[in-house]
Design a protein around this motif. Structure first.
Motif, mmCIF file in Angstrom:
data_model
loop_
_atom_site.group_PDB
_atom_site.id
_atom_site.type_symbol
_atom_site.label_atom_id
_atom_site.label_comp_id
_atom_site.label_asym_id
_atom_site.label_seq_id
_atom_site.Cartn_x
_atom_site.Cartn_y
_atom_site.Cartn_z
ATOM 1 N N THR A 19 0.822 -1.207 0.000
ATOM 2 C CA THR A 19 0.000 0.000 0.000
ATOM 3 C C THR A 19 0.859 1.261 0.000
ATOM 4 O O THR A 19 0.520 2.255 -0.655
ATOM 5 C CB THR A 19 -0.967 -0.010 1.199
ATOM 6 O OG1 THR A 19 -1.697 -1.247 1.205
ATOM 7 C CG2 THR A 19 -1.952 1.139 1.119
ATOM 8 N N ALA A 44 -10.741 0.112 -2.567
ATOM 9 C CA ALA A 44 -10.746 -1.113 -1.776
ATOM 10 C C ALA A 44 -12.198 -1.509 -1.523
ATOM 11 O O ALA A 44 -13.121 -0.743 -1.796
ATOM 12 C CB ALA A 44 -9.997 -0.923 -0.461
ATOM 13 N N GLN A 49 -9.896 0.196 4.444
ATOM 14 C CA GLN A 49 -8.741 -0.152 3.616
ATOM 15 C C GLN A 49 -8.435 0.953 2.619
ATOM 16 O O GLN A 49 -7.267 1.280 2.375
ATOM 17 C CB GLN A 49 -8.987 -1.473 2.884
ATOM 18 C CG GLN A 49 -7.796 -1.994 2.098
ATOM 19 C CD GLN A 49 -6.632 -2.384 2.982
ATOM 20 O OE1 GLN A 49 -6.812 -2.920 4.062
ATOM 21 N NE2 GLN A 49 -5.418 -2.089 2.527
ATOM 22 N N ASP A 111 -6.597 -1.957 -4.091
ATOM 23 C CA ASP A 111 -5.894 -2.528 -2.946
ATOM 24 C C ASP A 111 -6.601 -3.770 -2.413
ATOM 25 O O ASP A 111 -7.823 -3.794 -2.272
ATOM 26 C CB ASP A 111 -5.793 -1.470 -1.843
ATOM 27 C CG ASP A 111 -4.639 -1.726 -0.894
ATOM 28 O OD1 ASP A 111 -3.833 -2.633 -1.163
ATOM 29 O OD2 ASP A 111 -4.531 -0.998 0.118
ATOM 30 N N GLU A 112 -5.812 -4.791 -2.079
ATOM 31 C CA GLU A 112 -6.321 -6.064 -1.529
ATOM 32 C C GLU A 112 -7.482 -6.602 -2.369
ATOM 33 O O GLU A 112 -8.598 -6.815 -1.893
ATOM 34 C CB GLU A 112 -6.709 -5.895 -0.057
ATOM 35 C CG GLU A 112 -5.556 -5.484 0.859
ATOM 36 C CD GLU A 112 -4.394 -6.500 0.872
ATOM 37 O OE1 GLU A 112 -4.450 -7.536 0.180
ATOM 38 O OE2 GLU A 112 -3.406 -6.242 1.576
ATOM 39 N N ALA A 113 -7.171 -6.848 -3.631
ATOM 40 C CA ALA A 113 -8.195 -7.269 -4.591
ATOM 41 C C ALA A 113 -8.787 -8.638 -4.271
ATOM 42 O O ALA A 113 -9.846 -8.993 -4.796
ATOM 43 C CB ALA A 113 -7.595 -7.290 -6.007
ATOM 44 N N HIS A 114 -8.138 -9.402 -3.405
ATOM 45 C CA HIS A 114 -8.670 -10.726 -3.048
ATOM 46 C C HIS A 114 -10.038 -10.625 -2.382
ATOM 47 O O HIS A 114 -10.796 -11.608 -2.347
ATOM 48 C CB HIS A 114 -7.708 -11.453 -2.096
ATOM 49 C CG HIS A 114 -7.530 -10.770 -0.772
ATOM 50 N ND1 HIS A 114 -8.415 -10.934 0.267
ATOM 51 C CD2 HIS A 114 -6.574 -9.916 -0.326
ATOM 52 C CE1 HIS A 114 -8.008 -10.215 1.296
ATOM 53 N NE2 HIS A 114 -6.903 -9.587 0.959
ATOM 54 N N THR A 139 -3.136 -3.145 -9.396
ATOM 55 C CA THR A 139 -3.686 -4.038 -8.385
ATOM 56 C C THR A 139 -2.566 -4.520 -7.485
ATOM 57 O O THR A 139 -1.568 -5.067 -7.970
ATOM 58 C CB THR A 139 -4.374 -5.252 -9.039
ATOM 59 O OG1 THR A 139 -5.433 -4.804 -9.870
ATOM 60 C CG2 THR A 139 -4.936 -6.196 -7.987
ATOM 61 N N THR A 141 -2.066 -6.871 -3.952
ATOM 62 C CA THR A 141 -2.871 -7.750 -3.119
ATOM 63 C C THR A 141 -2.098 -8.982 -2.672
ATOM 64 O O THR A 141 -1.097 -9.365 -3.285
ATOM 65 C CB THR A 141 -4.121 -8.211 -3.901
ATOM 66 O OG1 THR A 141 -4.970 -8.982 -3.050
ATOM 67 C CG2 THR A 141 -3.739 -9.036 -5.119
ATOM 68 N N LEU A 152 -9.816 -12.166 -8.775
ATOM 69 C CA LEU A 152 -8.368 -12.175 -8.543
ATOM 70 C C LEU A 152 -7.770 -13.536 -8.843
ATOM 71 O O LEU A 152 -6.718 -13.631 -9.480
ATOM 72 C CB LEU A 152 -8.048 -11.769 -7.098
ATOM 73 C CG LEU A 152 -6.545 -11.830 -6.784
ATOM 74 C CD1 LEU A 152 -5.774 -10.805 -7.600
ATOM 75 C CD2 LEU A 152 -6.272 -11.653 -5.302
#
Length: 471
Positions: A19, A44, A49, A111-114, A139, A141, A152
């Motif tokens: 990040t 996010a 986030q 951010d944190e695409a999962h 992206t 993550t 993802l």
């Protein structure tokens, strides 16, 4: 500067500075490379986030006299006036997707695409970038618990194929930091974890990571989280699936249909209610190698729109369009299922057909009325734990030993990811059940049914396995 890539994926374990890296890059686009009236987003799934990117960007601005004198910081935005136009950096969560409607983004940190179950927000931003000559959608993550059918997971699998040279994708930059298997994570040499933690020894303490690994090994629930967050290995859910995706994919090869025509085969039917996904599986034995190959058929009533997107968020539409699922109208068309069965029977030397008696009566009547099929033995396979335990265990053994080819049908893989093991409280019998959200497992069940009738005809050669499994 002209970007070589308009999209990038940095897939790396936690505490690797993802990040902060994105925040620094967002300021570069805000002040230099974003073009006229640059619009930059930190996106996010949740506000907390998304706010983290903004907080990191503000820290960088506060500690840079040059930036501090030029950038005005607000609660949710940063503004930069270059004397000709105003440039903005703002945070964006799934709940704020409307903020991106009508925008003209220069840069977006995804951010944190999962945690995203679909690409709705991403599509809004990417389509808005169309008028920019030099945009970047970045992206960053770790892995997560959303696997087959989720955005993802699909993108990471694509990235691995691009990096291996299997396919080409010049529009996207891929950086994949991940261990290859769970066994690597258990390796005594902690340095192997550097594959998923490029900052090992600087951003990440080797001793701390080893202590976390050793403790997680003692706690199954912690171990799954360690594999996801610190080894960057996707896990199906926080519960144990029937067959791990790692083992499943090792058995996924293209089915050699031309070599299998006329070969011995067994068919398993799992007919659901007439308004949901249903399946049958053809299990074919290679005439030379004796390897078993699975050919699943899936059917779905496409007008049941409330069921196209499953409870776990997976959308069946793409698989329908690609032909992995045969689409019917409002209900399952048993006549079409019957015709597909006849096609399969004509291609192979079918030894036996097994069916779950619960929903199969109409189709069974069609099969039994066909005099051309009088030579075929068609038998019920009860879904009781007593009946299903042995073929279920046999499927596990075949997969672990890689003695079965599960093919490349993603719907079978998806059904496996939804399957859970139910243990008998009084014996070592097991059976497969649906996950807590009751997502479909139809083709896994039909594959087990096919194995049940395969074992019935091949009983003499499998007696040792039957005795071993049920003791």
């Amino acid at each position: 500067m002209v970007n070589v890539h308009t999209e990038a994926l940095v897939f790396v374990s936690r505490k690797s500075g993802k990040t902060m890296f994105g925040a620094a890059l967002s300021l570069i686009f805000l002040t230099k490379y974003g073009g006229m009236q640059a619009e930059c987003f930190g996106a996010a799934t949740v506000q907390k986030q998304a706010k983290q990117l903004m907080d990191y960007a503000k820290v960088i601005v506060r500690n840079s006299p040059s930036l501090k004198s030029r950038i005005e910081a607000y609660r949710d935005e940063l503004h930069y006036d270059d004397g000709g136009s105003m440039h903005t950096l703002m945070q964006l969560s799934e709940q704020q997707a409307e903020r991106a409607d009508g925008s003209n983004p220069s840069f977006c940190l995804y951010d944190e695409a999962h945690a995203f179950k679909n690409d709705a927000l991403k599509e809004v931003v990417v389509t808005g970038m169309g008028a920019r000559p030099n945009p970047l959608f970045l992206t960053v993550t770790t892995a997560g618990f959303f696997t087959v059918g989720y955005p993802l997971f699909t993108q990471v699998e694509l990235a691995k194929k691009v990096l291996s040279g299997e396919i080409e994708d010049d529009s996207t930059f891929y950086a994949i930091y991940s261990l290859d298997s769970e066994e690597e994570a258990k390796n005594d040499d902690i340095k192997i974890l550097e594959k998923a933690n490029p900052g090992l020894g600087t951003a990440v303490s080797p001793d701390r990571l080893k202590a976390m690994r050793d403790k997680a090994l003692l706690l199954p629930s912690s171990w799954k989280n360690f594999l996801v967050k610190n080894c960057n290995i996707f896990q199906t859910t926080t519960e144990d699936p029937f067959i791990s995706d790692e083992h499943f994919t090792k058995c996924c090869q293209e089915v050699p249909l031309e070599q299998l025509k006329g070969a011995r085969a067994w068919i398993g039917l799992d007919l659901s209610q007439s308004v949901d996904l249903t399946a049958f599986t053809v299990l074919v034995e290679h005439p030379d190698t004796k390897m078993l190959h699975t050919i699943p058929y899936h059917f779905f009533p496409g007008k049941q729109e409330n069921k196209v997107v499953r409870a776990n968020g997976v959308d069946l539409t793409e698989w329908i369009e690609q032909g992995y699922i045969i689409e019917h109208e409002e209900r399952i068309d048993l006549e079409d299922v019957y015709q597909k069965l006849l096609e399969a029977i004509s291609l192979f030397d079918v030894q036996m057909i097994g069916y779950d008696p619960y929903h199969a009566w109409d189709l069974l009547a069609k099969l039994q009325a066909n005099l051309d099929l009088a030579h075929l033995e068609i038998v019920p396979v009860s879904q009781s734990i007593t009946t299903m335990s042995t073929p279920t265990k046999y499927l596990e053994e075949l997969v672990i030993s890689q003695d079965i080819n599960l093919g490349l049908n993603p719907v079978l893989r998806y059904c496996n990811s939804n399957a859970r093991i139910k243990h008998s409280p009084t014996s070592n019998l097991i059976r497969v059940t649906k996950d807590e959200q009751l997502n479909p497992i139809d083709s896994i069940i039909s594959t087990i049914v096919a194995l049940a009738v395969y074992m019935q005809t091949e009983f003499d050669t499998l007696t040792h396995l039957m005795n071993k499994n049920e003791t």
